[in-house]
Design a protein around this motif. Structure first.
Motif, mmCIF file in Angstrom:
data_model
loop_
_atom_site.group_PDB
_atom_site.id
_atom_site.type_symbol
_atom_site.label_atom_id
_atom_site.label_comp_id
_atom_site.label_asym_id
_atom_site.label_seq_id
_atom_site.Cartn_x
_atom_site.Cartn_y
_atom_site.Cartn_z
ATOM 1 N N GLU A 46 0.833 -1.213 0.000
ATOM 2 C CA GLU A 46 0.000 0.000 0.000
ATOM 3 C C GLU A 46 0.866 1.260 0.000
ATOM 4 O OE1 GLU A 46 -0.431 -2.632 2.186
ATOM 5 O OE2 GLU A 46 -2.030 -3.450 0.922
ATOM 6 N N HIS A 47 1.893 1.243 0.814
ATOM 7 C CA HIS A 47 2.810 2.390 0.900
ATOM 8 C C HIS A 47 3.542 2.576 -0.440
ATOM 9 C CE1 HIS A 47 5.418 5.213 3.125
ATOM 10 N NE2 HIS A 47 6.391 4.753 2.373
ATOM 11 N N LEU A 48 3.985 1.469 -1.024
ATOM 12 C CA LEU A 48 4.732 1.539 -2.284
ATOM 13 C C LEU A 48 3.838 1.976 -3.439
ATOM 14 C CD1 LEU A 48 6.766 -1.647 -1.528
ATOM 15 C CD2 LEU A 48 7.770 0.625 -1.892
ATOM 16 N N GLU A 49 2.557 1.611 -3.368
ATOM 17 C CA GLU A 49 1.623 2.070 -4.407
ATOM 18 C C GLU A 49 1.471 3.585 -4.354
ATOM 19 O OE1 GLU A 49 -1.996 -0.242 -4.282
ATOM 20 O OE2 GLU A 49 -0.843 -2.088 -4.670
ATOM 21 N N LYS A 50 1.551 4.155 -3.158
ATOM 22 C CA LYS A 50 1.524 5.624 -3.039
ATOM 23 C C LYS A 50 2.805 6.218 -3.618
ATOM 24 C CE LYS A 50 -1.297 5.891 1.099
ATOM 25 N NZ LYS A 50 -1.110 5.825 2.556
ATOM 26 N N HIS A 51 3.939 5.605 -3.279
ATOM 27 C CA HIS A 51 5.234 6.115 -3.776
ATOM 28 C C HIS A 51 5.265 6.102 -5.307
ATOM 29 C CE1 HIS A 51 9.577 6.759 -4.026
ATOM 30 N NE2 HIS A 51 9.622 5.747 -4.870
ATOM 31 N N TYR A 52 4.731 5.050 -5.898
ATOM 32 C CA TYR A 52 4.774 4.911 -7.359
ATOM 33 C C TYR A 52 3.418 5.199 -8.007
ATOM 34 C CZ TYR A 52 9.541 2.956 -7.516
ATOM 35 O OH TYR A 52 10.907 2.783 -7.467
ATOM 36 N N ALA A 53 2.603 6.046 -7.378
ATOM 37 C CA ALA A 53 1.241 6.321 -7.875
ATOM 38 C C ALA A 53 1.228 6.743 -9.347
ATOM 39 C CB ALA A 53 0.578 7.388 -7.006
ATOM 40 N N ASP A 54 2.249 7.484 -9.770
ATOM 41 C CA ASP A 54 2.302 7.978 -11.159
ATOM 42 C C ASP A 54 2.415 6.840 -12.170
ATOM 43 O OD1 ASP A 54 2.268 10.441 -10.029
ATOM 44 O OD2 ASP A 54 4.344 10.979 -10.540
ATOM 45 N N LEU A 55 2.851 5.673 -11.731
ATOM 46 C CA LEU A 55 3.087 4.561 -12.666
ATOM 47 C C LEU A 55 1.942 3.552 -12.673
ATOM 48 C CD1 LEU A 55 6.894 4.007 -11.944
ATOM 49 C CD2 LEU A 55 5.860 5.159 -13.909
ATOM 50 N N LYS A 56 0.913 3.815 -11.858
ATOM 51 C CA LYS A 56 -0.234 2.907 -11.807
ATOM 52 C C LYS A 56 -0.806 2.773 -13.223
ATOM 53 C CE LYS A 56 -3.812 1.604 -8.699
ATOM 54 N NZ LYS A 56 -3.927 1.470 -7.275
ATOM 55 N N GLY A 57 -1.058 1.549 -13.651
ATOM 56 C CA GLY A 57 -1.569 1.346 -15.012
ATOM 57 C C GLY A 57 -0.500 0.836 -15.964
ATOM 58 N N LYS A 58 0.767 1.043 -15.625
ATOM 59 C CA LYS A 58 1.838 0.491 -16.473
ATOM 60 C C LYS A 58 1.839 -1.035 -16.335
ATOM 61 C CE LYS A 58 4.190 4.421 -17.480
ATOM 62 N NZ LYS A 58 4.324 4.954 -18.830
ATOM 63 N N PRO A 59 2.188 -1.733 -17.424
ATOM 64 C CA PRO A 59 2.172 -3.204 -17.369
ATOM 65 C C PRO A 59 3.116 -3.769 -16.301
ATOM 66 C CG PRO A 59 3.124 -2.413 -19.452
ATOM 67 C CD PRO A 59 2.524 -1.224 -18.760
ATOM 68 N N PHE A 60 4.208 -3.063 -16.003
ATOM 69 C CA PHE A 60 5.166 -3.577 -15.027
ATOM 70 C C PHE A 60 4.815 -3.195 -13.591
ATOM 71 C CE2 PHE A 60 6.859 0.458 -16.689
ATOM 72 C CZ PHE A 60 7.066 1.175 -15.519
ATOM 73 N N PHE A 61 3.709 -2.446 -13.378
ATOM 74 C CA PHE A 61 3.388 -1.924 -12.041
ATOM 75 C C PHE A 61 3.242 -3.014 -10.974
ATOM 76 C CE2 PHE A 61 0.520 -0.121 -8.804
ATOM 77 C CZ PHE A 61 1.235 0.999 -8.426
ATOM 78 N N PRO A 62 2.439 -4.088 -11.220
ATOM 79 C CA PRO A 62 2.307 -5.130 -10.183
ATOM 80 C C PRO A 62 3.649 -5.763 -9.824
ATOM 81 C CG PRO A 62 0.617 -5.389 -11.878
ATOM 82 C CD PRO A 62 1.586 -4.365 -12.392
#
Ligand code: GDP
Ligand code: MG
Length: 151
Positions: A46-62
């Motif tokens: 959850e914390h890392l999803e906030k840190h990388y919020a701008d990349l949400k939706g990129k294929p490599f995000f998960p």
């Protein structure tokens, strides 16, 4: 650009596992930057999803979140002249295959998905990342080296 500029630098889980923390810290110290925050933290997805919020939706995000949550990271704040841009130059290109030798990624990494370090890409994102990773605040102290590093 300012002598007080701050950037968020993080050794990723692969950098910690590979024993590169000291080397990465040394590079910033030797360059003349001032260490103003440091901790080892095993971040939640959850914390890392906030840190990388701008990349949400990129294929490599998960995969990126899984990688970053796979072990502890070393979270740091470094301060000094043009810290954000200079920090990025010291890290090297995102893809280590394109990183110049002499940069952290260019010396220690080969794969974009295992590129061992993070650095803020702009002053605004640095301030956001510092607030996210150091909600407890930053200790201020005087470093006498400053008069030898700056005019
Ligand atoms: P950075 O600012 O140089 O770290 O690069 P970005 O903000 O664009 O991406 C954040 C991180 O996501 C990178 O450091 C890589 O670890 C990862 N990443 C970026 N692009 C890719 C990609 O194409 N594939 C994979 N597997 N990971 C990527
Ligand atoms: Mg980035």
């Amino acid at each position: 650009m300012s002598v007080q500029e701050r950037t968020y630098i993080m050794v990723k889980p692969d950098g910690v596992q590979r024993g590169l923390v000291g080397n990465i810290i040394s590079r910033f110290e030797q360059r003349g930057f001032k260490l103003i925050a440091l901790k080892l933290v095993h971040a939640t997805p959850e914390h890392l999803e906030k840190h990388y919020a701008d990349l949400k939706g990129k294929p490599f995000f998960p995969g990126l979140i899984k990688y970053m949550a796979s072990g502890p990271v070393v979270a740091m704040v470094w301060q000094g002249l043009d810290a954000v841009k200079t920090g990025r130059v010291m890290l090297g290109a995102t893809n280590p295959l394109a990183s110049a030798p002499g940069t952290i990624r260019g010396d220690f990494a080969l794969a974009v998905g295992r590129n061992i370090c993070h650095g803020s890409d702009a002053v605004e994102s640095a301030e956001k990342e510092i607030a996210l990773w150091f909600p407890e605040g930053i200790v201020q102290y005087t470093n006498d080296n400053e008069k030898w590093v700056f005019e």
